[in-house]
Design an enzyme around this catalytic site. Structure first.
Site, PDB file in Angstrom:
ATOM      1  CB  SER A 346      -2.091  -8.030  -4.409  1.00 24.43           C
ATOM      2  OG  SER A 346      -1.233  -8.415  -3.368  1.00 24.43           O
ATOM      3  CG  HIS A 367      -1.997  -2.887  -1.882  1.00 27.67           C
ATOM      4  ND1 HIS A 367      -1.515  -2.476  -3.095  1.00 27.67           N
ATOM      5  CD2 HIS A 367      -1.427  -4.096  -1.642  1.00 27.67           C
ATOM      6  CE1 HIS A 367      -0.689  -3.382  -3.574  1.00 27.67           C
ATOM      7  NE2 HIS A 367      -0.612  -4.373  -2.713  1.00 27.67           N
ATOM      8  CD  GLU A 379      -1.767   1.103  -4.406  1.00 31.56           C
ATOM      9  OE1 GLU A 379      -1.405   1.567  -5.503  1.00 31.56           O
ATOM     10  OE2 GLU A 379      -2.229  -0.054  -4.274  1.00 31.56           O
TER      11      GLU A 379
END
Length: 629
Positions: A346, A367, A379
């Site tokens: 994260s 991500h 991501e």
């Protein structure tokens, strides 16, 4: 268009719509004008009117021609949700007259045309049941249907989207018009009005942006990855395994023991069974996906032998740098030299994680957002030593998993969580300024978000939200993480109030009973109030949202993201930023960046330097420049 079909109809020429593949929007409206519709059983065949998703309405007869075929309630459901209809469902509801194998579709269509011309084939309309007749064929029943539909639209849209109520208006017009021509003209007029709204501009921008991002920015990899290892069978790992297996990849799902990996397998199985129950998949596809998932545990050497065929590893263990270092060292002992190692984190810097690797050029961040099967964003985060090959493979796998991929610079929090950090801090600041928990959550959700910030923290996990906030506070964000000195989330984590996964967070979760505010959370909130400023809803929204927006613009300024398109898609797909505004950058174009920058400057004078607009925002505000042309 309408005139062409009118001329054909007057001449008595039968028209057949032979549908093989996507038949959406104007394509379906064309088919609705035809005398007879045949859909193939091709897996790619779907029918629907998705215009509402673009802030529009069916503008070529859909609001008038669909209802007589499928009934009022089914027609409204299709047009107000934009859902796709599969052929088996289409024939049951009367949307098509026949279904056929793709190879015989043309033959059957020609035969149908001949029989229609001879008069030996008549389209059969599905008979209505007593309840459907009562609701759709009487003025009292129709008024009830429209009343309930309007209530549902208001509840689901919060009044932010003009196209759903306009669709209802067009369908009602069809009942009240003396002839269909007047109803079609009304529909065309309303379509033109919807096409000029800012909501339509924003939603079309999102559609175009997601289409643009389907192209791999690193080029197509020389060879597609077919064998994926997922390390960690928790909610994230199991979700990653599911979306990989559903798209045909072979998945090795590994955890420390059979209990842990068994929970992950059950999570996947339960999700797929739920999709089957909702008719979003087939029994065959469920069985096929489950057959692609192989559970592995630490004991024995089976996992070591199995890893030799892996093309990509996705690590999804808890957010602990030492643990991630141990995992990467252990896995690399048995992985091929060219295997890519992706870490799902994260906020932890990818470059730091890569320090434990003997092949840092193969390490990259991927991500995902929770819950993985539902959230569309991924991501991809290369670090300074990541190879183009690794980046290409990670982006390709993400796209094949059904994700919209944005490439983000390796900085703390990456893009979405980096923007969420100041947003969450401001949420705590608003509590300190006397805003009640339930009112705060409801008010910020009212901006057009899918959930409020407190519900968001409960859903992702209070421990995860607190970790991200605490990590970013110590990172490189300076004044932008100021505004609150309370430790409300830290206190909740200490008490085991981690959100939905533990049954209590800001809310108490009682199974099917839903949720209610947690008295313990209320008590903690009450103790941190500094002064009740009696803030109104608009200021509450603007304080929270502006912190997110400013950080998003700063991410563009610092080249953390490459374009406003990436920023808008990331915000909407990653945290649910109001779709009708198109994302933070489109929103600034709509409201005017000069006006917004002025509002933030006022907040900075009133509340502190954490509201100071970033330099790019100030520069663009001087001429009210736009991000999107």
């Amino acid at each position: 268009g309408h005139a062409t079909f009118d001329r054909i109809a007057k001449k008595g020429i039968p028209t057949i719509a032979a549908i093989n593949g996507s038949c959406l929007g104007g394509g379906l409206e064309w088919a609705l004008h035809c005398s007879y519709r045949i859909a193939s059983t091709n897996k790619k065949t779907v029918l629907g009117l998705p215009e509402v998703k673009l802030g529009l309405l069916p503008g070529w007869g859909g609001t008038q021609l669909l209802r007589p075929l499928v009934g009022l309630q089914a027609a409204l459901d299709m047009m107000l949700t934009g859902k796709n209809i599969r052929p088996d469902r289409a024939i049951k509801m009367g949307l098509v007259d026949e279904i056929a194998d793709p190879h015989s579709l043309e033959t059957i269509a020609v035969r149908a045309a001949e029989e229609l011309a001879k008069g030996t084939l008549k389209p059969k309309r599905r008979p209505k049941g007593l309840m459907q007749k009562a609701l759709e064929d009487t003025s009292f029943g129709r008024n009830l249907v429209f009343k309930k539909a309007k209530e549902m639209v208001e509840k689901n849209t919060g009044g932010h989207y003009p196209s759903p109520p306009t669709i209802l208006e067009c369908v009602e017009k069809g009942y009240n018009s003396s002839n269909i021509k007047a109803a079609l003209e009304f529909e065309a007029q309303k379509f033109s009005e919807m096409a000029s709204t800012t909501q339509s501009e924003a939603l079309i921008g999102l559609f175009d942006g997601s289409t643009h991002l389907k192209k791999n920015p690193f080029g197509k990899p020389a060879k597609s990855v077919e064998n994926v290892v997922v390390l960690g069978a928790g909610l994230m790992g199991a979700g990653i395994a599911q979306v990989s297996a559903e798209k045909g990849m072979n998945v090795l799902l590994k955890d420390r023991d059979f209990v842990s990996v068994g929970k992950g397998v059950k999570y996947i199985e339960d999700n797929l069974k739920s999709k089957l129950k909702k008719r979003k998949t087939t029994k065959f596809d469920v069985d096929l996906a489950m057959s692609k998932v192989v559970p592995l545990v630490d004991d024995g050497d089976l996992w070591q032998r199995s890893f030799k065929k892996a093309g990509l590893v996705i690590e999804a263990v808890p957010e602990n740098l030492d643990l991630k270092h141990r995992v990467i060292k252990q896995a690399e002992e048995f992985l091929p030299e060219n295997c890519i190692f992706a870490t799902n984190t994260s906020a932890l810097p990818i470059s730091e994680i890569a320090k434990a690797s003997r092949r840092p050029e193969n390490v990259i961040g991927m991500h995902y957002f929770s819950p993985v099967p539902m959230m569309p964003l991924l991501e991809v985060i290369p670090h300074s030593k990541t190879s183009k090959v690794a980046s290409s493979i990670a982006s390709d796998v993400g796209s094949r998993q059904g994700k919209t991929v944005i490439v983000v610079k390796d900085v703390p929090g990456f893009y979405v969580n980096r923007c969420l950090g100041p947003f969450l801090v401001e949420t705590c600041s608003l509590v300190e300024d006397g805003v009640g928990l339930e009112f705060l959550d409801k008010t910020i959700k009212g901006f057009g978000l899918p959930v409020g910030p407190l519900t968001l923290a409960d859903e992702v996990g209070m421990d995860v939200a607190h970790h991200v906030e605490a990590f970013l506070s110590k990172a490189d964000m300076g004044n932008r993480m100021l505004g609150s000195d309370s430790k409300i989330m830290a206190q909740m984590v200490e008490k085991g109030m981690l959100g939905r996964k533990t049954g209590k967070g800001f809310y108490l979760y009682e199974g099917k009973k839903g949720k209610k505010i947690n008295p313990e959370a209320l008590s903690i909130a009450k103790n941190i109030v500094k002064k009740d400023l009696k803030l109104e809803g608009k200021e509450i929204q603007n304080r929270a949202i502006s912190r997110f927006v400013n950080e998003a613009v700063l991410c563009l300024q610092e080249e953390i993201i490459s374009s406003p398109i990436d920023g808008d898609i990331g915000a909407v797909f990653g945290m649910g930023f109001s779709p009708f505004l198109g994302g933070p950058f489109r929103m600034l174009d709509i409201v005017g960046i000069g006006q917004y920058c002025g509002m933030m400057s006022t907040f900075a004078e009133k509340y502190g330097k954490q509201f100071e607009p970033c330099q790019l925002m100030k520069d663009m505000a001087k001429t009210n420049k736009k991000f999107h042309s």
